[in-house]
Design a protein around this motif. Structure first.
Motif, mmCIF file in Angstrom:
data_model
loop_
_atom_site.group_PDB
_atom_site.id
_atom_site.type_symbol
_atom_site.label_atom_id
_atom_site.label_comp_id
_atom_site.label_asym_id
_atom_site.label_seq_id
_atom_site.Cartn_x
_atom_site.Cartn_y
_atom_site.Cartn_z
ATOM 1 N N THR C 333 1.123 -1.548 -0.321
ATOM 2 C CA THR C 333 0.115 -0.169 -0.052
ATOM 3 C C THR C 333 0.389 1.349 -0.093
ATOM 4 O O THR C 333 1.793 1.102 1.193
ATOM 5 N N SER D 69 -7.845 -10.444 1.549
ATOM 6 C CA SER D 69 -6.619 -9.865 2.192
ATOM 7 C C SER D 69 -6.732 -8.322 2.379
ATOM 8 O O SER D 69 -5.597 -7.649 3.147
ATOM 9 N N ASP D 236 0.579 -10.451 12.474
ATOM 10 C CA ASP D 236 0.358 -9.751 10.664
ATOM 11 C C ASP D 236 -1.306 -8.788 10.877
ATOM 12 O O ASP D 236 -1.922 -9.483 10.788
ATOM 13 N N LYS D 263 -7.711 -1.301 6.682
ATOM 14 C CA LYS D 263 -8.576 -2.970 6.111
ATOM 15 C C LYS D 263 -9.638 -2.658 7.265
ATOM 16 O O LYS D 263 -10.575 -2.670 7.009
HETATM 17 C C1 LIG Z 1 -1.459 -10.352 5.137
HETATM 18 C C2 LIG Z 1 -1.176 -9.472 4.733
HETATM 19 N N1 LIG Z 1 -0.379 -8.828 5.246
HETATM 20 C C3 LIG Z 1 0.551 -7.417 5.057
HETATM 21 C C4 LIG Z 1 0.390 -6.590 4.235
HETATM 22 C C5 LIG Z 1 1.211 -5.578 3.935
HETATM 23 O O1 LIG Z 1 -0.181 -4.425 4.531
HETATM 24 P P1 LIG Z 1 0.565 -2.998 3.670
HETATM 25 O O2 LIG Z 1 -0.339 -2.927 2.224
HETATM 26 O O3 LIG Z 1 -1.159 -1.601 4.293
HETATM 27 O O4 LIG Z 1 1.474 -2.670 3.743
HETATM 28 C C6 LIG Z 1 -1.217 -6.866 3.648
HETATM 29 C C7 LIG Z 1 -1.791 -6.033 2.444
HETATM 30 O O5 LIG Z 1 -1.599 -6.022 1.339
HETATM 31 C C8 LIG Z 1 -1.714 -8.518 3.473
HETATM 32 O O6 LIG Z 1 -2.636 -8.340 3.469
#
Ligand SMILES: Cc1ncc(COP(=O)(O)O)c(C=O)c1O
Ligand SMILES: Cc1ncc(COP(=O)(O)O)c(C=O)c1O
Lengths: 466, 485, 466, 485
Positions: C333, D69, D236, D263
């Motif tokens: 993200t 996700s 996570d 999310k």
């Molecule tokens: C399981 C999982 N972990 C970590 C992330 C990473 O989060 P971000 O996209 O906010 O950096 C995501 C998101 O895409 C995810 O689905």
């Protein structure tokens, strides 16, 4: 040159195509003698940052006071989604859906609006909006005069307990057609429209009786009796209602033996911000048999060449762009965007949501009345049951009280002295769901100080308090 | 799918209303028995439904929208956000002057700006749209005659090209509307005018440029004649965009005018309003202006109402008209300034003349080929209708497939198969060219497959709709139970 | 239950389909011992009206002071169109365009953004955003270490005149990979990065030199010399620039003999409101040869099955969702919505508009410096030419001055004492185009009063003034 | 059409910048010689272009978006408008505490709320997205070991199902990422875990429920073993939506977690951010939290920075992270309250289990048929790929034609032809049913015309795009001169 896309080069090219030397040439049919100067008093244009600063200053200047005024415009919570959607360019910058195929968004929304309003009012049909509540009543009066075949009269019975600005507006808009408004008094005790006074007109020839619910004093009318009376006396009945109240109160379509003929009112409580009085929108519903007398746009559901459902303006033969001098009204541009907001607002609130808000406002009013009358020198003016607004009697001049409260940034209500001098020191108050318990306590406290300083004969020093 | 079809009993947008007590003190008989069947949807369902619905609209923000007589120009986004500033949007209409100076100062300045651009002596902002402005204007003319005890005047003259609101307004003010024909060159038929004038004439309603898209050249003579007959002149300001900073209604001899702020001052049309239709008057009609207006002692601002204006035609709305629209117009006017105002007329006129020339060069027929276009112009598709069997409506519907809104069709009524085209000053040349190219293309299509054109549009959410059925088998609202079907 | 559409009836029906008794059953794989209580300390949910009131109170509490702080976040005018468009649901509630065909809006916009940034920076390629300016610099450092094949070093030269928070952020983000930041001093007279100090490192093995323009003091660096120096010494060069300044100043792609290798910075001046420091966005551009080392999303133009132009994420083999532990970064993200705003902002402003704003800010700074130094006891600290921000020396403790000004609702600038104690009573000031002449006069007046009361040894009484 | 193609030299959105003087005091050589070729368009052209572009997106506000996700739930509109209140949006990040109490009080309360829902001892709001939260978490683990002089720990364990950010993060923190396999039932392979653990183990990164959409039942045992080996557990938080109010990471034994507010707390995804990834820690990691945080003396609020937190891993951004996103999350949390929070997990889980059951009943293959779905679940289209010759990508693209966004495809990598489906709690049953019906329909289409499916989508602005060409013939920005072509 804000908002103009032309480059110098393009201007020259376009003039070449036209065969003109300069833009000035394009105005050569205007007689020289008529040409005007440069409008210089308008000054230089501001860029967006400057006008933003200016408007912010003006907004700040008005101070966002704590407001307990209702009197026909109500400070309700509007869900954030309403205006974020309504100001989408596709709604905001479209016009009347003349090309139906390219306007299904607005058209379907208006059809949904009509559906919601007929449900809320329990009426057969709804139009797609008029300007505001007051002018909608004027249109209703004109419509009633046209429609009432039984009556040859151009006279209308109109309660004194109806919003004075509505009465004034109707007068302005109908007097040139020789229509006369005959006032019906209110009962000094209950605040309801007086049946005694009404009965004085029994047997008289009137086109219609106007019935407010609630009336300007917040007092609830005995609508079944009034609607029945009108019918029994060969008049049409015209309801003027607060649409939010209709989530809670019996709707006009169910008043009396067979409901009213026309109902109208101010749509503002359905998603329009206070905004200094406008834009709001007038709504109007009527019985099926009167539909061809209705002013304003009406949307119908139909099908396209492939048999698919679609929406279009209909019954246009009522309207000025087809019928010209024989139209039901001269209205053209109406209040589309406000109806867009109202439709989204009603979708978000639903019947239960509107009813809850109505009950909350009503509860707040009762709280506030309790707090103020608890001070001892303030009394409710009328005995009739109220919704959402009420008249109080004060022990001193209302204007004086309001001015002192305003100095403390509290707008204490609407002074009835101008329009109802017979009521003495009367004050119309309102507390919507946006007024908290703290807000009401602040009001009570300030009022207490006003009264106290009066007792000390020192009202002028009040401004020092806090 | 209707919003009602997303509804499920018991579903609610619960962020939007907390529970509340049963209402106390209201007699049972006044309480509603059956709840209205409003939609019961979640907040997301409503948002999704109305977002997707919006995408089914053509609008200025998405398409070229040359709808003649409607001035569909760009609506600056700042006007919207500044008119919706918390302090402005929360002001109660009956707030006392102490808490209204900011708002009133803007309204007062707008009155002054409108006076300046129209050349009138005073302005009231009260009317809520053009038609209500017309009403106010004609009511003032009536009040004027009445005040002079000149009560035999029963007719308002209206050119045959006039907008439908004009004759409808005359009737709402208790007058008879009498039509005046137009000459082949687009100007008013002076002989017919002369014949129509008389002691029964209360006044005339004109717009200049007229709805034919041409400037009435003999306006001064018309004014003289009407005034000579004791009538007054009303200016329908719908076409003010064409002449801003070039010529002013007041200087042309008009006694009273309205303006369409949703046109000339670029407040949004909102799918059919709200608009604002302020009226301006010359000295002699000043006492009759509708209330409320904003006055000033040079320092503070105050309302002018019945008390200060006893001869006013009165009040037109519960409060002070469409204030939020007026604020948008104010912001717009302030951004334009003197020069910007002038340029509105210049470039809207340039655009119209350019399009007209290109269409004529491409073989389309101008209704008034000898005349300059103003900010708009008319072509007639009479020839195409005759030779190719496709009419103005077919062209209009097919233009939608080309991603442009159609011009105004079949108005004014006196021009057959008529397209009234108003590009406005905010359109770039590319839009104008694209429109002309589309027209040429459509004519080619008509030559090879006229039937196909009659089926247009093809690329929109629906194809051509059955208006006749809409009016005959009236279906004006959703019926409960449909969603179960 | 806000935002949940389920009716009780539906819940029962759905559970029936699942074959479960209750919703609780669906959690039966969670060991009993782990189940938690009811989160009751969170209290009852507020309805929208209540949270609106609460947030308005909080907003009011912070008082909208008159702000002359810059220091990496700038109060620029943002055209109203920017956020009205960016918050359209289709932009606001979409996610990373994984399904390209259903995301052409966002994808084309990002491609346009990349095009604008490469133009503004005069660089070969741009990514589609990183988190913010400081973390973008950290990514640039990591990228340089990966990319500089000539150097085996994990050391980076970083000017002390770079924003102290940037230096801190880079340190946090790179230290765990054993990368060392070596500080380069600034010239005490000019405020520029010291060439003398830099030359101490001549011949040393460093992966890259970081070059700010302007630097934290607002001082303009001699970027041609610095970029040339880096190249001559086998280092990559990393520019950290204010993007608005690049409408006016020589862009990084044109520094020195052949431009910098990487440039990055804070995108906030391109349409992001101050918003307490975020969300902003970091931008990054690089030379063509480094593109496969770039972190973050990159959009490419391609064609569809019918040969029609379209846009898609590309070079995904650099990214964590494909390359996992071998990715160029862990970023996923990023700051899409801010980039949406920036793209619209740049479209509205154009090169000329950005340049005018840059010049206006610069002109305002000069005005303000003139007004303050005109008071007699205040001096500019550095002789180097500045853009848009400048350091002043005060005759008394900066903290004391700022506190008194703040009591009068003026935020007078950023106190350099913590990060640059060697500068004494130094103050970093900024006056964007949003500060009017009146605003600056107000600042001058308040400052005058502070100085006057100091002369009277009575600083404490200052709060009484107005 | 690109915005650049609407550009004309000299055209400007003139409402947006007044003229300005030449810059004084800047040496000529530092001034830009050639202007950047940014678009030169009118304000309306920009508005029209970006309005129309927006309509080419699928989004939560327009479509069902079950992207596994990613928790694409409804983003309340109030969160947007309240975070953009003038007073909040104009606050400078370096404003003094005297002018920040409103903002800081909200941030402090958000820290407290997040502590409560996760069961951790302290929270820092600084990280700007999930991945930066992960970075902070692993950096804290590293700081912890370092502080104890336990420097031989070089590995972070990561299940093979983990999100790509997990191994990438481990590497960014200077660790080696070591993969742990998953068993056929979706739980971590305990034997493999045991084998992997050792003195080199710094910690493990897990999400629970895992990205396989199942709850790791032996989490306590995993925690004990990892702790036993001297490692720490990282959570996570991408899947927190599934367990709000049901079970807390702190109670499961995690030492440090991040949350994805974009999310679980419904801040918008914005076409790819911004997000916010606050981190929470147990007591022992408390000293290492990233700065700044908000502290309080019970009455006033103040910033906690280097001074108060000398052991902090440090600063992650120039200011205090994505404050505007945090405000949105705060508003959301306040609207939900305790009960609303709980219901998020309940109804997202109900929706997922319902969809899974309906898909299984329709003959689709669940990846973990014996397991409960959590808030999301996986089906594998392996069978369809083999029997019908259409793969998960074909199904995904065809779903777009049915007006739904596709689920996450081909992730997690260990499940072949995988669809990770996350309906979220804000979707009504109708959406879920429509999705299942579409899947059934598409399978029917595959049986009769597999080739057609491979050509999908058909109803979107473009058909299937050539990714290979995009990566091979890099075209990463517009080239000046194109518009003239
Ligand atoms: C399981 C999982 N972990 C970590 C992330 C990473 O989060 P971000 O996209 O906010 O950096 C995501 C998101 O895409 C995810 O689905
Ligand atoms: C020529 C003309 N006159 C009057 C009107 C009426 O204005 P409104 O629609 O604002 O009532 C219109 C607008 O449609 C018009 O075009």
């Amino acid at each position: 040159m804000p908002f103009i896309p032309h480059t110098d080069k393009e201007v020259r090219q376009m003039l070449d195509v036209i065969g003109a030397e300069s833009i000035d040439d394009l105005f050569d049919e205007i007689p020289d003698a008529l040409r005007c100067g440069s409008l210089e008093s308008l000054g230089d244009g501001l860029w967006e940052q400057e006008i933003s600063t200016l408007m912010q200053e003006k907004a700040r200047e008005d101070g966002q006071p704590l407001c307990f005024i209702g009197a026909g415009a109500y400070d309700h919570h509007i869900p954030a989604a309403v205006w974020q959607l309504a100001t989408r360019g596709e709604y905001y910058t479209a016009y009347t859906p003349y090309q139906a195929e390219a306007s299904q968004g607005t058209l379907q929304l208006l059809y949904e609006y009509q559906s919601m309003m007929t449900e809320l009012m329990a009426m057969d049909v709804s139009n797609a909006s008029l300007y505001d509540g007051a002018s909608a009543l004027a249109e209703a009066v004109l419509m009633a005069v046209r429609a009432n075949r039984k009556s040859k009269s151009r006279r209308i019975l109109i309660p004194r307990a109806l919003h004075p600005h509505y009465r004034a507006t109707v007068h302005t808009l109908v007097k040139n057609q020789g229509i006369e408004l005959v006032e019906v008094a209110y009962d000094d005790k209950t605040g309801q429209t007086s049946l005694d006074d009404l009965n004085r007109h029994k047997g008289g020839d009137f086109a219609a009786l106007v019935i407010p619910q609630p009336n300007f004093f917040g007092v609830l009318e005995d609508v079944d009796v009034l609607a029945g009376w009108a019918q029994a006396n060969g008049m049409l009945s015209i309801a003027v209602v607060n649409p939010l109240a209709m989530a809670l109160l019996t709707p006009p379509g169910e008043w009396g033996p067979q409901g009213v003929d026309i109902c109208c009112g101010e749509g503002q409580p359905l998603g329009a911000p206070l905004s200094s009085g406008g834009p709001y929108f007038g709504f109007m519903c009527c019985s099926q048999k009167l539909v061809r007398q209705m002013p304003g746009r009406i949307i119908g559901r139909t099908v396209d060449l492939d048999g698919r459902e679609g929406f279009a303006l209909t019954l246009q033969a009522r309207e000025q762009h087809i019928r010209r001098s024989k139209a039901t009204s001269n209205i053209c541009t109406n209040q589309g965007l406000m109806v867009t907001a109202a439709t989204i607002h009603m979708s978000l609130m639903g019947a239960e949501g509107l009813s809850r808000i109505a009950r909350r406002c009503h509860g707040n009013l009762q709280l506030l009345v309790g707090k103020l009358t608890g001070l001892g020198e303030i009394e409710p003016r009328f005995s009739g049951s109220v919704f959402h607004e009420a008249v109080l009697t004060l022990p001193m001049e209302t204007r004086q009280v309001l001015r002192t409260l305003a100095a403390h940034n509290v707008l204490g209500g609407f002074d009835l002295a101008t329009h109802y001098p017979e009521l003495g020191n009367a004050l119309l108050i309102c507390a919507t769901e946006n007024r908290s318990g703290n807000d009401m306590d602040k009001y009570r406290l300030k009022m207490e100080q006003v009264l106290a300083s009066r007792r000390q004969g020192a009202c002028a020093t009040m401004a020092k308090f806090d | 799918m209707l919003i009602f079809e997303h509804s499920k009993p018991g579903r609610r947008a619960q962020a939007q209303a907390p529970s509340a007590d049963k209402p106390a003190g209201i007699p049972e008989k006044l309480l509603r028995k059956r709840k209205p069947r409003l939609p019961e949807v979640s907040e997301m369902q409503a948002v999704r439904h109305y977002t997707r619905l919006s995408q089914k609209n053509f609008s200025i923000d998405t398409q070229f929208y040359p709808l003649g007589s409607c001035t569909m120009k760009y609506n600056p986004r700042a006007c919207n956000s500044l008119a919706m500033l918390p302090g402005l949007i929360n002001r109660h209409p009956l707030a006392p002057d102490t808490h209204s100076q900011g708002f009133m100062s803007a309204m007062h300045e707008l009155q002054e700006i409108l006076k300046e651009v129209t050349g009138m002596s005073a302005v009231s902002l009260a009317p809520m749209a053009g038609a209500q402005g017309e009403f106010s204007g004609i009511a003032m003319i009536r009040a004027y005659h009445d005040a002079r005890n000149d009560t035999g005047r029963t007719e308002i003259l209206v050119p045959d090209a006039a907008h439908g609101t004009n004759p409808a307004t005359a009737v709402m003010c208790g007058y008879k509307a009498r039509e005046i024909p137009t000459k082949a060159d687009g100007d008013v038929d002076m002989d017919a005018l002369q014949d129509a004038l008389g002691p029964q004439t209360a006044g005339i309603m004109l717009t200049n440029p007229s709805t034919l898209g041409v400037f009435e050249r003999r306006i001064k003579e018309i004014a003289d004649r009407v005034h000579g007959a004791g009538g007054l002149l009303y200016y329908d300001g719908a076409n003010l965009n064409a002449i801003l900073g070039r010529v002013r209604p007041g200087d042309m001899g008009f006694d009273v005018i309205h303006m369409n702020l949703h046109k000339t001052f670029s407040t949004p049309h909102g799918g059919g309003g709200p608009g604002a239709g302020p009226v301006g008057v010359s000295e002699r009609l000043l006492p009759f202006l509708p209330i409320p207006m904003v006055g000033t002692d040079g320092r503070d601002f105050h309302w002018l109402t019945e008390e200060q204006c006893p001869q006013s035609i009165g009040r037109l709305s519960a409060f002070a008209g469409n204030a939020g629209v007026l604020l948008r117009a104010y912001v717009y006017a302030k951004m334009l300034g003197a020069e910007g105002m002038h340029r509105v007329a210049d470039y809207s006129t340039l655009n119209a003349n350019y399009m007209l020339k290109r269409l004529m060069d491409a073989g389309f027929t101008a209704a008034y080929p000898e005349r300059r276009a103003t900010h708009e112009f008319i072509i007639t598709l009479k020839k195409e209708a005759k030779e190719l069997g496709v009419n103005a409506m077919d062209f209009a519907k097919r233009l939608l497939d080309y991603g442009m809104h159609a011009p105004t069709t079949y108005f004014p009524l006196l021009v057959p198969e008529c397209f009234l085209i108003e590009p406005t000053e905010t359109e770039a040349r590319e839009s104008l060219d694209a429109f002309v190219d589309a027209m040429i293309q459509i004519r080619e299509e008509a030559k090879t497959d006229a039937e196909k054109l009659k089926g247009a549009p093809y690329s929109l959410p629906v194809r051509r709709l059955d208006d006749v059925r809409a009016a005959r088998e009236l279906d004006l609202h959703w019926q409960p139970g449909e969603d179960q079907a």
